[in-house]
Write a protein that holds these residues in place. Sequence first.
Motif, PDB file in Angstrom:
ATOM      1  N   ALA A  10      -8.630  -1.444  -1.594  1.00 43.02           N
ATOM      2  CA  ALA A  10      -7.990  -0.078  -1.939  1.00 43.02           C
ATOM      3  C   ALA A  10      -8.648   1.077  -1.559  1.00 43.02           C
ATOM      4  N   GLU A  11      -7.906   2.176  -1.010  1.00 50.31           N
ATOM      5  CA  GLU A  11      -8.381   3.339  -0.859  1.00 50.31           C
ATOM      6  C   GLU A  11      -7.780   4.302  -1.663  1.00 50.31           C
ATOM      7  N   HIS A  13      -6.085   7.789  -2.231  1.00 49.13           N
ATOM      8  CA  HIS A  13      -5.556   8.842  -1.241  1.00 49.13           C
ATOM      9  C   HIS A  13      -5.165  10.083  -2.366  1.00 49.13           C
ATOM     10  N   ALA A  46      -4.431   0.285  -2.498  1.00 52.30           N
ATOM     11  CA  ALA A  46      -3.369   0.105  -1.347  1.00 52.30           C
ATOM     12  C   ALA A  46      -3.151  -1.356  -1.306  1.00 52.30           C
ATOM     13  N   ILE A  98       2.692   4.180   2.345  1.00 45.20           N
ATOM     14  CA  ILE A  98       1.435   4.861   3.436  1.00 45.20           C
ATOM     15  C   ILE A  98       1.842   4.665   4.573  1.00 45.20           C
ATOM     16  N   ILE A 111       2.142  -0.763   4.043  1.00 46.63           N
ATOM     17  CA  ILE A 111       1.168  -0.706   3.188  1.00 46.63           C
ATOM     18  C   ILE A 111       1.468   0.471   2.064  1.00 46.63           C
ATOM     19  N   GLN A 113       0.656   2.217  -1.728  1.00 47.51           N
ATOM     20  CA  GLN A 113      -0.435   2.668  -2.499  1.00 47.51           C
ATOM     21  C   GLN A 113       0.087   3.035  -3.973  1.00 47.51           C
TER      22      GLN A 113
END
Length: 805
Positions: A10-11, A13, A46, A98, A111, A113
């Motif tokens: 996971a990132e 955003h 994510a 995303i 993808i 999030q």
Amino acid sequence: MATHVMPIFAEVHNSPADSDNQLSAEQLANLPILPLRNMVLFPGMALPIVIGRDKSMALVKEAMRSKSHIGVVCQVNSKVDDPQLGDLYRVGVVADIIKVLELPDNSTNVILQGLAVMSLDAITQTEPYLRGHVTKLDDTHPKKSDKEFNVLMQSIKEVTFHMLGNMGNSAQELSFAVKNIDSPFYMIDFLASNVPFEPRQKQLMLEERDVKKRAYMLYSFLTREDQLVELKANITSRTREDLSQQQREVFLQQQIRTIQEELGNDGNDSAKLKERAKTKKWSDKAQQWFDKELKKLERLNPQSPDYSVQYSYLDTLLNLPWENYSKDNFNLKRVEAKLNRDHYGLEKVKDRILEHLSVLKLRGDLKAPILCLYGPPGVGKTSLGRSIAEALNRKYARISLGGLHDEAEIRGHRRTYIGAMPGRIMEALGKCETSNPVIVLDEIDKVGQDFKGDPASALLEVLDPEQNSHFHDNYIDIDYDLSKVLFIATANNLQTISQPLLDRMEVIEINGYIAEEKIEIARRHLVPKQLEENGLEPREIKFPKETLAAIIEKYTRESGVRELEKKIGKLLRKIARLKAQGEADYPTTILPKDLKGFLGAEEYHSDNYEGNDFAGVVTGLAWTAVGGEILYIESSLSRAGKSGEKLTLTGNLGDVMKESAVIALEYIKAHSQQFGIDYQLFDKYNVHIHVPEGAIPKDGPSAGVTMVTSLVSSFTQRKVRGRLAMTGEITLRGKVLPVGGIKEKILAAKRAGITDIVLCKENKRDIDEIKEMYLKGLTFHYVDTIKDVIDYALLPEKVNDAIAL
């Protein structure tokens, strides 16, 4: 449960706070809902997914076009293709799309999030995709001063690093990401999303909005996952060690095969044995034993003597039938008809076989009995075994035990000896190819013993229904089940069989045949068989019953029919010679007057009663190995000489018979007045007792009453009643005791023309078991004491005057 680490992490955003500000009430009231199979999305994380359903594809396209948020929830049952409200978990995540990726294989990856946790309250639309009314859910955070929560987060880190350490290089990226996370709240969601828990466990953590409780739940799941990963690592380590050992053995075996090929052996022997072993039905223990012995063979040089010994042993193991059984024929009427067709008479044996088959049919499983057929030669004991096997639909084998001296013939030799072989029992099973054949142990009464052991004792294990299920052959060296084998032993004389061996068998006596039975046996079996063996047509030569009766009476003297078959064969061979020489005047119907020309002069004269013209001559009845016979007891008196010898016995008598003569004389001396004998005669006269046919050994107590009657007749000169015979043992008290072989003795009496027979009262039970056809023309007189015998046997009429003093 899968334990691999997901490839995408996971990132962040947008922070959850920023996302919350972007969600309007209108969006929450009619949010597009995307169901996922076995996947749970957490806020701030994510997640890559593959779009497969048409409704999901329509939702993704519309959300990308309108740049709107979507609701993501996990299905309760992943197999439902068109889920409704009841098929979805009620807690999910508001998410953004995303990126959408179109892959070369025509699949679509998306993808997602996560933004915020939501509750799905209702479904507002089902077409072209799901929409629903959702409510945002907020977290309950612990205080910054909560030391318990801080320690809990530290424990979560420790167990996570321990788990990732056991997972090896594949977990390095995840371990690096965990080290760089500072926020405890974010770490909880990060680990919940990226550690491969079960979907149900992830859903429980998503639904728990109290951060501290969610942390405890995460710690519990991580601890369990850590234990599973550690267990898997241990298993993998041990498996590597086993594989290394296995690879080493394979390498060494390959070297052995290479060496053997250089020495001229291509290794096909081992491979062929393995292929044969795959088809065997045997126990796991037998399979393990075979594999162990096969490895020994593979290590041997084919040029060494031990190689052929080991190969022969393995070949013998594979030739045994083990757990291969033939199916018994349970048609009792057919079995009975088969036995009646092959053998005339023998009712006891036939009844016992039918009883055994009846119980086997009802129970389905039964230990086979050990039958011992006992009787004179030629009555069909051995041939009955083959008929029983055919009637039961079983294989047949015969083992001749006559003259057997070596115990190894039964139990086999140990493989350490040169030329070792399995015992005859194992060899017979190998030939039969089934583990439930009929095996005839022929002439079991003629087994001997010497320095090589006692075969009769070795047979104790074979013939014990309680032990033979684990029979141990020294050569095979592994237990074998003989309990399903139907053993039939044959014997002519039970006296020579050891008592322990006799106790293990069920003795069935087969008596001799009367003339009428012999005629039927000859007509049904012997004549057709001999016609075929001598090249004559079945109906070409006819034997009337009177001709067969003449052969039986004048050319044979036996209880069975073996000699009768030889005489019929001899006669037919002479006719076959006449036919082969082209002579057309050979007889087609054999009459009694023709017998002398084919068989020569009469060989036997029937044991006809010789009359009662002489005092002291009495007819007795005796049993021999070839059946019953009449026995004449003669006694005479002579003036006493200087030698003083008072009693002389001749006629090749045994010890028991001699003792009977002494007892008879002493009893008469003690009761001389009772019989009207002057006691002075015993001092002035010598007594001579003779039994004719002196070349034939005679023994047994059956002639006791006959000797008493003969002596009383000699001393009193009274006549013996005409056509009378007798048998029985005597005592010094004058008691008459029962004897055996009654049926054979009765047959002998009938042949001799006897009409009256004197027997002990206790022998009446033997008479009651004999068929009426055997007793026709005979009158039985049962006695208790010697006085009863004398009163009936001797007439008042005298042959000569009384002997002078």
